[in-house]
Motif scaffolding. Structure first.
Motif, PDB file in Angstrom:
ATOM      1  N   PHE A 104      -4.043  -6.233  -1.161  1.00  0.00           N
ATOM      2  CA  PHE A 104      -5.063  -5.198  -1.353  1.00  0.00           C
ATOM      3  C   PHE A 104      -6.397  -5.655  -0.761  1.00  0.00           C
ATOM      4  N   ASN A 109       0.820  -1.208   0.000  1.00  0.00           N
ATOM      5  CA  ASN A 109       0.000   0.000   0.000  1.00  0.00           C
ATOM      6  C   ASN A 109       0.858   1.264   0.000  1.00  0.00           C
ATOM      7  N   PRO A 120      -6.020   2.592   0.892  1.00  0.00           N
ATOM      8  CA  PRO A 120      -5.830   1.579  -0.148  1.00  0.00           C
ATOM      9  C   PRO A 120      -6.467   1.958  -1.485  1.00  0.00           C
TER      10      PRO A 120
END
Length: 198
Positions: free
Chosen positions: A59, A21, A105
């Motif tokens: 993710f 991230n 994110p």
């Protein structure tokens, strides 16, 4: 009870999620991952097919944390209007929430993946649609319960609301000035009262 392999996989994902991230798909090197996890390249790739699958799992881990928090806010007790204010209040402190995730994110991975990884980009877009859908459902319930009035469809209003929030997140992140976030959320609270409260 989970197996050792499942625990290792979960450990890897949890450990590398903030790294992907922060550094992005291209910017994250194998040495970043081995250093953070304390595992060898072979041990990491024994649990994941390749860097793509690991980045996607990372993710999804962060995305689930975010979606769970948004669900928690939007499923709070109260009227639709009160739920919207619980959501805007969450975003007032969003920078604190995303700290452990390595940043937002949606913003970080969405921008990074735009030209580098179509699978990650698709996952980010899906998360955006999911959040917009959740907000739209609250708005629709508000309409049905005669609590709110909307100048456009619930989904259209939700998209606009979320666009303003994410824009503020982007500006606060880029400038390092959280006033972008605070001022936008304060404006959104006033907008909600002025434009859609019955």
């Amino acid at each position: 009870m989970s197996t050792k392999a499942e625990r290792t996989t979960a450990y890897i994902i949890e450990t590398v999620a903030p790294i992907f991230n922060k550094l992005g798909y291209v910017g994250t090197s194998m040495s970043n991952l081995t250093e953070a996890t304390g595992l060898t390249k072979g041990a990491i790739y024994g649990n994941f097919e390749n860097k793509d699958s690991l980045a996607l799992a990372a993710f999804e881990y962060n995305s689930k944390k975010l979606l769970s928090e948004i669900d928690d806010k939007l499923n709070s007790s109260g009227t639709s209007l009160q739920k919207l204010f619980v959501l805007t209040n969450f975003y007032r402190h969003y920078d604190t929430f995303i700290e452990e995730l390595g940043g937002c994110p949606i913003l970080n991975i969405g921008i990074d993946a735009n030209h580098n990884n179509s699978q990650l980009l698709a996952a980010t877009r899906e998360t955006i649609k999911t959040i917009e859908g959740k907000i739209a459902l609250v708005l629709e319930n508000g309409l049905n319960n005669n609590e709110l009035r909307l100048p456009v469809t619930p989904l259209q209003f939700s998209k606009q609301l979320f666009t303003m929030i994410q824009g503020a997140v982007a500006m606060a992140t880029i400038t390092g000035d959280r006033k972008y976030l605070l001022n936008t959320v304060t404006y959104l609270d006033q907008l909600i009262v002025r434009e859609i409260k019955k």
